[in-house]
Design a protein around this motif. Structure first.
Motif, PDB file in Angstrom:
ATOM      1  N   UNK A   4       0.818  -1.208   0.000  1.00  0.00           N
ATOM      2  CA  UNK A   4       0.000   0.000   0.000  1.00  0.00           C
ATOM      3  C   UNK A   4       0.854   1.261   0.000  1.00  0.00           C
ATOM      4  N   UNK A   5       2.161   1.132   0.194  1.00  0.00           N
ATOM      5  CA  UNK A   5       3.017   2.297   0.209  1.00  0.00           C
ATOM      6  C   UNK A   5       3.838   2.451  -1.056  1.00  0.00           C
ATOM      7  N   UNK A   6       3.518   1.690  -2.060  1.00  0.00           N
ATOM      8  CA  UNK A   6       4.275   1.735  -3.296  1.00  0.00           C
ATOM      9  C   UNK A   6       3.864   2.936  -4.140  1.00  0.00           C
ATOM     10  N   UNK A   7       4.652   3.205  -5.172  1.00  0.00           N
ATOM     11  CA  UNK A   7       4.341   4.274  -6.124  1.00  0.00           C
ATOM     12  C   UNK A   7       3.997   3.630  -7.467  1.00  0.00           C
ATOM     13  N   UNK A  29      -8.341   4.477 -11.443  1.00  0.00           N
ATOM     14  CA  UNK A  29      -7.931   5.012 -10.140  1.00  0.00           C
ATOM     15  C   UNK A  29      -8.788   4.420  -9.024  1.00  0.00           C
ATOM     16  N   UNK A  30     -10.099   4.294  -9.255  1.00  0.00           N
ATOM     17  CA  UNK A  30     -10.964   3.650  -8.269  1.00  0.00           C
ATOM     18  C   UNK A  30     -10.458   2.250  -7.952  1.00  0.00           C
ATOM     19  N   UNK A  31     -10.083   1.521  -8.991  1.00  0.00           N
ATOM     20  CA  UNK A  31      -9.603   0.158  -8.822  1.00  0.00           C
ATOM     21  C   UNK A  31      -8.300   0.131  -8.026  1.00  0.00           C
ATOM     22  N   UNK A  32      -7.382   1.017  -8.376  1.00  0.00           N
ATOM     23  CA  UNK A  32      -6.103   1.072  -7.661  1.00  0.00           C
ATOM     24  C   UNK A  32      -6.300   1.411  -6.182  1.00  0.00           C
ATOM     25  N   UNK A  33      -7.204   2.325  -5.895  1.00  0.00           N
ATOM     26  CA  UNK A  33      -7.427   2.737  -4.506  1.00  0.00           C
ATOM     27  C   UNK A  33      -8.021   1.609  -3.676  1.00  0.00           C
ATOM     28  N   UNK A  34      -8.754   0.713  -4.310  1.00  0.00           N
ATOM     29  CA  UNK A  34      -9.290  -0.446  -3.597  1.00  0.00           C
ATOM     30  C   UNK A  34      -8.188  -1.472  -3.347  1.00  0.00           C
ATOM     31  N   UNK A  35      -7.355  -1.697  -4.340  1.00  0.00           N
ATOM     32  CA  UNK A  35      -6.381  -2.788  -4.271  1.00  0.00           C
ATOM     33  C   UNK A  35      -5.073  -2.378  -3.591  1.00  0.00           C
ATOM     34  N   UNK A  36      -4.801  -1.084  -3.520  1.00  0.00           N
ATOM     35  CA  UNK A  36      -3.591  -0.585  -2.846  1.00  0.00           C
ATOM     36  C   UNK A  36      -3.938   0.785  -2.262  1.00  0.00           C
ATOM     37  N   UNK A  37      -4.662   0.753  -1.156  1.00  0.00           N
ATOM     38  CA  UNK A  37      -5.320   1.961  -0.638  1.00  0.00           C
ATOM     39  C   UNK A  37      -4.353   3.089  -0.325  1.00  0.00           C
ATOM     40  N   UNK A 362      -8.344  -7.817 -11.121  1.00  0.00           N
ATOM     41  CA  UNK A 362      -7.884  -9.043 -10.461  1.00  0.00           C
ATOM     42  C   UNK A 362      -6.457  -9.361 -10.885  1.00  0.00           C
ATOM     43  N   UNK A 363      -6.191  -9.218 -12.189  1.00  0.00           N
ATOM     44  CA  UNK A 363      -4.836  -9.466 -12.673  1.00  0.00           C
ATOM     45  C   UNK A 363      -3.865  -8.418 -12.117  1.00  0.00           C
ATOM     46  N   UNK A 364      -4.314  -7.160 -12.035  1.00  0.00           N
ATOM     47  CA  UNK A 364      -3.473  -6.113 -11.478  1.00  0.00           C
ATOM     48  C   UNK A 364      -3.142  -6.413 -10.020  1.00  0.00           C
ATOM     49  N   UNK A 365      -4.119  -6.895  -9.274  1.00  0.00           N
ATOM     50  CA  UNK A 365      -3.881  -7.206  -7.864  1.00  0.00           C
ATOM     51  C   UNK A 365      -2.801  -8.271  -7.708  1.00  0.00           C
ATOM     52  N   UNK A 366      -2.814  -9.252  -8.599  1.00  0.00           N
ATOM     53  CA  UNK A 366      -1.782 -10.294  -8.552  1.00  0.00           C
ATOM     54  C   UNK A 366      -0.405  -9.701  -8.836  1.00  0.00           C
TER      55      UNK A 366
END
Length: 383
Positions: A4-7, A29-37, A362-366
């Protein structure tokens, strides 16, 4: 590394005031904020001020006008670069984005493509850069089968995952139709929508005068057949001139109006819920209509619109410039008459497309998990 602290850098056709591209960025951006808040999100854009206003809490930098050393410094600070979404990989344009991708990979930054659109790709330089950079990406996802074929025809041999357009996951905002009623929009008439576009690089074969007259016939039919008012919805500033041209050819121009103002994608999606039927050329105008449950007649000018029309079971028109007014008006009439039957069918098709669109995340989260574990590495190509 704390995931969650990555760039995370995001590179696409952003900051150009195109509502389709901005809808994609909003969903991404919505997706990124869910997967890496707690991730720091850095958007590479044409207009950093506009991007920051539209997306509070997101950092934005201009990338095309910055110097080489400055770009390299920004890229070196990324943990992941996300390319996309949207149609950024086509002749003469692909090379602009892929130079940034290559520079990131040279700095050891892994790259993930987020439901990009591709094609046409025939220029040797663009094809070579596709093979080089996407061949070294962590994962490649595209928004439709046509894009996958375009990448494969360009020479890419690695696996490509087909998902769907990120804008299919957009959530709308309530739109106050009273704003429009105060400007020659009568409350007692039905409200129908139209989207026209400029004949740009994606539609160079369009003859503007011919399709202006054709769409004027359609506009007049909507007004008289359904006792409607016609609202032109520009998806970017260049659409305005063509909306005015169509309106000028209409005999019932007093019942037409062009939407002016600066609106967010969520607002336009909210506006769609007030429309009774739409006819449109722009892909994301049609996607918004599908999300709002509004009957839509696509006027395809490019493969991406044909593909979306096919997936939604829309009438199989030949394309904008090859249609004559008679068959087109018959399709509008049939679309209106069949809307009780079509709505549940369209909702089922839309649910399938939304499920596919969600697979990108889902693929991005992996991949984010791999970045966190330190196992995400760009592929090093020999030679």
């Amino acid at each position: 590394m704390d995931a969650h602290g990555m760039t995370v850098g995001v590179l696409g056709s952003y900051g150009g005031r195109n509502l389709g591209d901005e809808a994609i960025l909003t969903s991404l951006i919505d997706d990124l904020k869910v997967r890496a808040a707690r991730a720091r999100i850095l958007v590479f854009t044409r207009d950093p001020d506009q991007t920051r206003r539209a997306h509070p809490g997101v950092e934005a930098v201009r990338w095309e006008d910055s110097n080489h050393e400055g770009r390299i410094a920004l890229l070196r600070g990324l943990d992941l670069l996300v390319l996309g979404g949207g149609g950024v990989l086509y002749d003469t344009e692909a090379r602009r984005y892929l130079r940034m991708v290559r520079a990131a990979q040279e700095q050891g930054v892994p790259v993930f493509t987020y439901a990009v659109g591709a094609g046409p790709l025939t220029e040797p330089l663009d094809c070579a850069m596709v093979v080089e950079t996407l061949g070294a990406a962590i994962e490649v996802t595209v928004r439709d089968e046509e894009s996958k074929r375009a990448l494969e025809d360009a020479g890419l041999t690695r696996p490509v995952t087909v998902t769907a357009d990120p804008a299919l996951l957009l959530r709308g905002e309530e739109f106050d139709l009273g704003i429009l009623h105060g400007d020659r929009l009568p409350e007692q008439r039905r409200l129908m929508g139209m989207s026209v576009r400029e004949p740009g690089r994606a539609a160079e074969s369009l003859d503007p005068a011919e399709y202006h007259r054709l769409l004027a016939h359609v506009g007049d039919f909507l007004v008289h057949r359904f006792d409607a008012h016609l609202l032109f919805v520009p998806m970017e500033n260049r659409d305005l001139r063509h909306a005015h041209a169509v309106l000028s050819h209409m005999t019932a121009a007093e019942h037409g109006r062009i939407l002016h103002g600066d609106y967010r994608p969520r607002q336009i999606l909210g506006l769609m819920e007030h429309l009774d039927l739409v006819v449109g050329m722009r892909l994301h105008f049609l996607i918004f209509a599908a999300l709002a449950g509004v009957p839509a007649l696509p006027l395809p000018y490019a493969g991406k619109v044909f593909d979306f029309a096919r997936q939604m079971g829309a009438p199989a028109l030949l394309g904008v410039v090859r249609e004559s007014a008679g068959p087109l008006l018959a399709e509008v009439d049939r679309l209106w008459d069949e809307r009780p039957v079509r709505l549940p069918q369209n909702n089922a098709r839309l649910a399938t497309l939304r499920d596919r669109a969600a697979r990108t995340g889902v693929r991005l989260e992996a991949v984010l998990a791999e970045v966190r574990a330190g196992t995400a590495r760009p592929v090093v190509r020999a030679g």
